[in-house]
Design a protein around this motif. Structure first.
Motif, PDB file in Angstrom:
ATOM      1  N   ASN A 184       0.839  -1.180   0.230  1.00  0.00           N
ATOM      2  CA  ASN A 184      -0.014  -0.001  -0.028  1.00  0.00           C
ATOM      3  C   ASN A 184       0.789   1.368   0.060  1.00  0.00           C
ATOM      4  OD1 ASN A 184      -2.004   1.856   0.360  1.00  0.00           O
ATOM      5  ND2 ASN A 184      -2.286   1.317   2.463  1.00  0.00           N
ATOM      6  N   PRO A 185       1.433   1.554  -1.034  1.00  0.00           N
ATOM      7  CA  PRO A 185       2.251   2.826  -1.174  1.00  0.00           C
ATOM      8  C   PRO A 185       1.388   4.063  -1.009  1.00  0.00           C
ATOM      9  CG  PRO A 185       1.741   1.894  -3.263  1.00  0.00           C
ATOM     10  CD  PRO A 185       1.269   1.069  -2.492  1.00  0.00           C
ATOM     11  N   HIS A 186       2.333   5.268  -0.468  1.00  0.00           N
ATOM     12  CA  HIS A 186       1.802   6.409  -0.290  1.00  0.00           C
ATOM     13  C   HIS A 186       1.102   6.953  -1.530  1.00  0.00           C
ATOM     14  CE1 HIS A 186       3.234   6.243   3.655  1.00  0.00           C
ATOM     15  NE2 HIS A 186       4.286   6.280   3.403  1.00  0.00           N
ATOM     16  N   ASN A 187       1.783   6.680  -2.657  1.00  0.00           N
ATOM     17  CA  ASN A 187       1.470   7.453  -3.998  1.00  0.00           C
ATOM     18  C   ASN A 187       0.023   6.782  -4.476  1.00  0.00           C
ATOM     19  OD1 ASN A 187       1.158   7.658  -6.621  1.00  0.00           O
ATOM     20  ND2 ASN A 187       3.401   7.722  -6.964  1.00  0.00           N
ATOM     21  N   LEU A 188      -0.741   7.578  -4.473  1.00  0.00           N
ATOM     22  CA  LEU A 188      -2.298   6.973  -4.449  1.00  0.00           C
ATOM     23  C   LEU A 188      -2.398   6.169  -6.003  1.00  0.00           C
ATOM     24  CD1 LEU A 188      -5.304   6.939  -3.412  1.00  0.00           C
ATOM     25  CD2 LEU A 188      -5.748   8.927  -4.880  1.00  0.00           C
ATOM     26  N   VAL A 189      -1.774   6.911  -7.003  1.00  0.00           N
ATOM     27  CA  VAL A 189      -1.960   6.175  -8.276  1.00  0.00           C
ATOM     28  C   VAL A 189      -1.440   4.715  -8.238  1.00  0.00           C
ATOM     29  CG1 VAL A 189      -1.212   6.126 -10.786  1.00  0.00           C
ATOM     30  CG2 VAL A 189      -1.732   8.277  -9.474  1.00  0.00           C
ATOM     31  N   LYS A 190      -0.079   4.577  -7.597  1.00  0.00           N
ATOM     32  CA  LYS A 190       0.393   3.260  -7.532  1.00  0.00           C
ATOM     33  C   LYS A 190      -0.394   2.212  -6.558  1.00  0.00           C
ATOM     34  CE  LYS A 190       4.936   2.860  -7.318  1.00  0.00           C
ATOM     35  NZ  LYS A 190       6.413   3.084  -6.836  1.00  0.00           N
ATOM     36  N   ASP A 191      -0.741   2.868  -5.508  1.00  0.00           N
ATOM     37  CA  ASP A 191      -1.810   2.151  -4.584  1.00  0.00           C
ATOM     38  C   ASP A 191      -2.994   1.460  -5.564  1.00  0.00           C
ATOM     39  OD1 ASP A 191      -3.766   1.373  -2.893  1.00  0.00           O
ATOM     40  OD2 ASP A 191      -4.062   3.052  -1.881  1.00  0.00           O
ATOM     41  N   LYS A 192      -3.562   2.231  -6.155  1.00  0.00           N
ATOM     42  CA  LYS A 192      -4.693   1.898  -6.840  1.00  0.00           C
ATOM     43  C   LYS A 192      -4.135   0.780  -8.287  1.00  0.00           C
ATOM     44  CE  LYS A 192      -7.899   5.779  -6.402  1.00  0.00           C
ATOM     45  NZ  LYS A 192      -9.053   5.070  -6.278  1.00  0.00           N
ATOM     46  N   PHE A 193      -3.046   1.265  -8.858  1.00  0.00           N
ATOM     47  CA  PHE A 193      -2.598   0.395  -9.749  1.00  0.00           C
ATOM     48  C   PHE A 193      -2.459  -1.068  -9.322  1.00  0.00           C
ATOM     49  CE2 PHE A 193       0.552  -1.172 -12.875  1.00  0.00           C
ATOM     50  CZ  PHE A 193      -0.117  -0.686 -14.177  1.00  0.00           C
ATOM     51  N   TYR A 194      -1.628  -1.139  -8.072  1.00  0.00           N
ATOM     52  CA  TYR A 194      -1.311  -2.640  -7.674  1.00  0.00           C
ATOM     53  C   TYR A 194      -2.539  -3.190  -6.888  1.00  0.00           C
ATOM     54  CZ  TYR A 194       3.114  -1.829  -9.638  1.00  0.00           C
ATOM     55  OH  TYR A 194       4.220  -1.683 -10.615  1.00  0.00           O
ATOM     56  N   TRP A 195      -3.569  -2.361  -6.547  1.00  0.00           N
ATOM     57  CA  TRP A 195      -4.645  -3.011  -5.741  1.00  0.00           C
ATOM     58  C   TRP A 195      -5.431  -3.874  -6.982  1.00  0.00           C
ATOM     59  CZ3 TRP A 195     -10.010  -1.918  -7.039  1.00  0.00           C
ATOM     60  CH2 TRP A 195     -11.073  -2.162  -6.097  1.00  0.00           C
ATOM     61  N   GLY A 257      -4.778   7.831 -13.451  1.00  0.00           N
ATOM     62  CA  GLY A 257      -3.348   8.526 -13.538  1.00  0.00           C
ATOM     63  C   GLY A 257      -2.643   7.654 -14.062  1.00  0.00           C
ATOM     64  N   ALA A 258      -2.888   6.570 -14.790  1.00  0.00           N
ATOM     65  CA  ALA A 258      -1.916   5.726 -15.474  1.00  0.00           C
ATOM     66  C   ALA A 258      -1.840   6.401 -17.113  1.00  0.00           C
ATOM     67  CB  ALA A 258      -2.255   4.090 -15.555  1.00  0.00           C
TER      68      ALA A 258
ATOM     69  N   TYR B 126      -3.857  16.952  -3.268  1.00  0.00           N
ATOM     70  CA  TYR B 126      -3.104  15.988  -4.031  1.00  0.00           C
ATOM     71  C   TYR B 126      -3.748  15.206  -4.902  1.00  0.00           C
ATOM     72  CZ  TYR B 126      -0.772  11.533  -4.395  1.00  0.00           C
ATOM     73  OH  TYR B 126      -0.558  10.295  -4.919  1.00  0.00           O
ATOM     74  N   ASN B 131      -3.016  13.498 -13.004  1.00  0.00           N
ATOM     75  CA  ASN B 131      -3.472  13.649 -14.177  1.00  0.00           C
ATOM     76  C   ASN B 131      -4.449  12.301 -14.454  1.00  0.00           C
ATOM     77  OD1 ASN B 131      -3.886  13.486 -16.893  1.00  0.00           O
ATOM     78  ND2 ASN B 131      -1.913  13.903 -17.418  1.00  0.00           N
TER      79      ASN B 131
END
Lengths: 459, 141
Positions: A184-195, A257-258, B126, B131
């Motif tokens: 669960n990374p802090h980066n929301l986009v990566k969080d969602k991407f790997y979720w 965000g991808a 944030y 994007n």
């Protein structure tokens, strides 16, 4: 029942059905909260009811898959289970862990639950479907690994069929992709991407292997069609499922965000995702038409055919409805998504678990099939639940189309809550369809207790 | 399917096809990781935003709301709530819950401190700057 150790499947199936009842009760609560907003507030806020509803679904399907594996694998491998005792211990561990988790959701404020269960050490909670506290998540991993050890050891000492290999592959995939729930990374986009590596690669990936293997097993048993034919179909279906489904993950990557090329990859591959489900329907009907025996368990045959049709409609057609990026731009995160989610889960996974229960449970109780009377009642429950689910889906789709129009397409877009008020009629109709579903479920329960002349003991 | 197409062939196509498309998927994931820094607003991942994300998670906000379109559909989309409502409105809104209006959907009061509210707002700000290929279609979410 050919092998004594298959009997461990029984408690798994009973627990699955029990939790299914709980899931539907919470579904009805949520459905009512959509129109009577303060119903049961603050005792059971919507978010709590939803966690219970979705988590119970996942847990009871897992119970169903595990029970199915314990029933199927000895028969396929032609050997007793490696350790029936381990299977029973795991049953109680999983049931107690599941019950404690649900009680935690219901009686402890979520933030307190997070603090008390080590979420500060490793924050994994508060993400859709992965709300479980850390100890529960770890428990799932431990149970899954011990379960896989038991099944794999059984396979190693016995006959290796395509059906059991595909099932095992699906179950291993299930366990492996669940590990992404700890990332669960802090980066929301990566969080969602790997979720989505858990969520999508489960339900549109490895779970389809489990689904296809269970369906193939039941079809061999009830139709008597040659294993070579059925297993060839099985490979074709799961090839189509994974070839389309893996890259099809891209349909979740359009707006989080991808990179935007996912709109192409996701649209093209997920547009093909209905094909394996269509093949599954053709497969089920084809095998039943070519049957070499009249199996006395008519109800199980009905559930098997129903799985094919409803999985195609729910996962295939309703998935396609909103999977193309230009369409999804407007429908993303609306009631269209909810409509698809309901019929896909019911048609694919709920129905396949009921199929295997319907086939195996009479055998576990010492007869080839239930009495005519019990089967008629079970078939009534099939039609009640299935038709109710069709209507739930249609009403949510209607609500979704209106919502999209009022809130997103219109030149003078309404706010979310204003649009919700406009579609309340459809939420009411959905709730009534849900009540019918619940009546169907109670009918299903009742069918287990109907006496009558049982069919002869299976050979 | 006739006798020409054997089960062994079907099996090989399954394993071959799966491996091929899984590797293709991994390649796309790898490329995504390379492109993400230009899109995911990581330069603004401050300590406040990180703390705010944790508050978002431990109050199970996703159980009613959606964020970038994912979550529950019971309450408004919050991926763009920052530009829609602004920071002061968001904080005042959270403090005034539940409304108690009869028959209306209710949001719990989470009794957040001023600092926690600021962190949550920082996280929502944030999030709104990621994007998302111009999604949602309009400000209503």
């Amino acid at each position: 029942m050919q092998y004594k150790s298959q009997a461990v499947a029984m408690p798994y199936f009973i627990a699955a059905i029990g939790l299914f009842v709980g899931q539907i009760i919470f579904g009805l609560i949520m459905g009512l909260q959509y129109v009577v907003g303060d119903f049961l507030f603050p005792e059971i806020p919507f978010n709590v009811a939803r966690m219970v509803h979705t988590n119970l679904l996942i847990v009871w399907l897992l119970f169903g898959f595990m029970g199915a594996a314990y029933y199927l694998v000895p028969e396929e491998t032609e050997t007793e289970l490696y350790s029936p005792k381990l299977a029973l211990i795991l049953f109680w561990v999983f049931l107690v862990a599941g019950a404690l988790t649900v009680l935690g959701y219901l009686f402890v404020p979520y933030a307190t639950l997070a603090q008390a269960t080590g979420n500060d050490l490793l924050a994994t909670m508060g993400r859709e479907f992965l709300e479980q506290p850390l100890p529960t998540k770890l428990g799932i991993v431990v149970v899954a690994l011990a379960f896989l050890f038991n099944i794999s050891m059984t396979m190693l000492k016995g006959r290796k069929t395509a059906i059991s290999m595909v099932l095992l592959l699906g179950l291993w995939g299930l366990a492996i992709f669940f590990l992404f729930s700890f990332y669960n990374p802090h980066n929301l986009v990566k969080d969602k991407f790997y979720w989505w590596f858990v969520v999508h690669l489960w339900v549109e990936g490895v779970w389809e292997l489990i689904l296809a293997a269970l369906l193939a097993f039941v079809l061999i048993k009830v139709t008597g069609v040659d294993r070579e034919v059925i297993e060839k179909w099985l490979y074709v279906i799961i090839t189509l499922a994974l070839v389309t489904g893996i890259i099809g993950t891209g349909h979740h990557y359009y707006w989080i965000g991808a990179p935007e090329y996912w709109q192409w990859w996701g649209s093209i591959f997920s547009a093909l995702e209905p094909i394996p489900f269509f093949a599954m329907t053709v497969f089920a009907f084809n095998m039943v038409n070519r049957r070499r025996r009249e199996h006395p368990n008519k109800a199980a045959v009905l559930w098997a055919l129903g799985t094919g049709v409803m999985a195609f409609l729910g996962a295939g057609v309703w998935g396609f409805l909103h999977t193309l990026a230009p369409v999804n731009f407007y429908t993303h995160g609306t009631q269209i998504t909810a409509a698809h989610g309901h019929m896909a889960f019911y048609g694919a996974y709920v129905m396949v678990v009921i199929t295997i229960i319907s086939y195996a449970m009479p055998l576990l109780r010492g007869r080839a099939a239930n009495s005519e009377k019990a089967q008629v009642l079970e078939m009534w429950s099939f039609w009640l639940m299935t038709i109710a689910m069709v209507f739930i889906t249609l009403f949510l789709t209607a609500a979704g189309i209106l919502q999209v129009w009022l809130q997103r397409v219109s030149d003078t877009p309404m706010s979310f809550m204003t649009a919700q008020d406009q579609v309340a009629l459809f939420y009411w109709m959905r709730e009534w369809a849900g009540v019918v579903f619940f009546i169907g479920l109670l009918t299903y329960l009742a069918s287990f207790f109907v006496k009558g002349e049982a069919k002869a003991v299976a050979s | 399917m006739s006798g020409i197409f054997s089960k062994a062939m079907a099996r090989n196509i399954f394993y071959g096809g799966t491996v091929f498309f899984f590797l293709l998927f991994l390649a796309l994931v790898y490329d995504t990781e390379r492109e993400l820094p230009t899109r995911d607003n990581r330069q603004n991942l401050s300590a406040e935003v990180i703390a705010g994300k944790k508050i978002w998670e431990t109050r199970n906000c996703i159980g009613c709301h959606s964020l970038l379109g994912e979550g529950a559909y019971f309450a408004p989309e919050l991926g763009n709530v920052y530009p829609r409502r602004g920071p002061e409105f968001i904080k005042a809104w959270m403090q005034s819950q539940p409304t108690g209006a009869p028959g209306r959907r209710q949001m719990p009061n989470f009794h957040l401190s001023d600092e926690e509210l600021d962190n949550l707002v920082a996280f929502l700000k944030y999030s709104s700057e990621i994007n998302t290929a111009n999604w949602p279609p309009n400000i209503e979410g």
